[in-house]
Design an enzyme around this catalytic site. Sequence first.
Site, PDB file in Angstrom:
ATOM      1  CB  SER A 186       8.147  -2.638   5.833  1.00 45.51           C
ATOM      2  OG  SER A 186       6.953  -2.929   6.501  1.00 45.51           O
ATOM      3  CE  LYS A 233      10.230  -4.577   2.211  1.00 43.57           C
ATOM      4  NZ  LYS A 233      10.740  -3.968   0.978  1.00 43.57           N
ATOM      5  CE1 TYR A 277       7.432  -7.108   2.161  1.00 44.86           C
ATOM      6  CE2 TYR A 277       6.466  -7.151   4.362  1.00 44.86           C
ATOM      7  CZ  TYR A 277       6.880  -6.452   3.256  1.00 44.86           C
ATOM      8  OH  TYR A 277       6.750  -5.078   3.238  1.00 44.86           O
TER       9      TYR A 277
END
Length: 341
Positions: free
Chosen positions: A126, A155, A151
């Site tokens: 992302s 990544k 989160y």
Amino acid sequence: MKKTVLVSGGAGFIGSHVSVELAQAGYDVLIADNMSNCDETNYNGVCKILGYAPEFVKMDFCDSEAVDRLFAGHKIDAVIHFAAYKAVGESVAQPLMYYRNNLLSFMNVIEAARKNGGCNVLFSSSATVYGEAEDLPVTEKTGRKPSTSPYGNTKQISEDILRDCVKAYPEIKGIALRYFNPIGAHPSALIGELPRGVPNNLVPFITQTAIGKRECLSIFGKDYPTEDGTCLRDYIDVVDLAKAHVCAVTRMIEGKMKADYEIYNIGTGRPVSVLELVNSFEKVNSLKLNYKFVDRRPGDVVSIYGSPALANEELGWKAERSVEETLAAAWAWEKALAGKN
Ligand code: UFG
């Protein structure tokens, strides 16, 4: 001989679109999902679009034995790993859940791939890894910023895991695709985004407001240092995004990579403000949206958009759909869902 691509999390929003594009490009698609964050709507939609049912395995990628069995039982030429949690706010409240699920599942995939003769691994990353970048558009050479959520951290760590594994294990090759803001739905309106509960993301909130499921869209902040005071993002159509995966998988399978680990930005390079997006949605779908301005949302970056030049050149991929087409598809999908209920 057809090549087989395993799509973990293949019943989700992006995974289902990628499964369709892969199958239409001539790959055998093996879809695996634990269905923890979706129902069967998208898998059924994939079957309808394709006219047949790709093999589906219900399984949890945190279960290392199950992942190993899957790899041992199929000849998998590439795996695309989507199976992960993705809600920023939830990750702040439940970091262990995020670290355990997102990291363990990915390590299990790489481990099983190794044990079973090696594999090409495509990781779903992302643009969140760039944080609040100083120079825009960001390129793959732009440094990553320390993550502001568990989160986002998963990544970054997953990218690092893949980078380190391709160095250590010659039987593994890897590509990380850094997505900007994926939106829209398949033109058939048979697959799309299915948020559970109140949507966190802008476009599902817009479509649910337009259909009457939500009373009013809140636009977070109108005093940002941008032309109209709202945040800028790089919205990428989900079908365009899916096609980038086909290009990346083909590059890996055909042995065309220039390094054992590659990173690509997948976006349009075109910044669009929240207000512009809302206005385009109203215009292309000939409707009025109920919206109001509220305070900024904590954690939002002002602007983020990326240069897709490297993906254009190396993957031979380019975003093709306009924001208007994408917003029309998102609305058609919301209406199709309403028809089903
Ligand atoms: N927004 C609103 N109202 C809403 C929802 C969003 O005004 O109800 C605004 C946000 O403030 C932001 C823009 O719309 O300015 C886009 O917000 P999204 O939540 O749709 O997307 P984000 O850019 O915040 O997040 C996306 C992905 C994350 C990823 C992040 C980092 O959803 O998974 O990009 O790049 F981490």
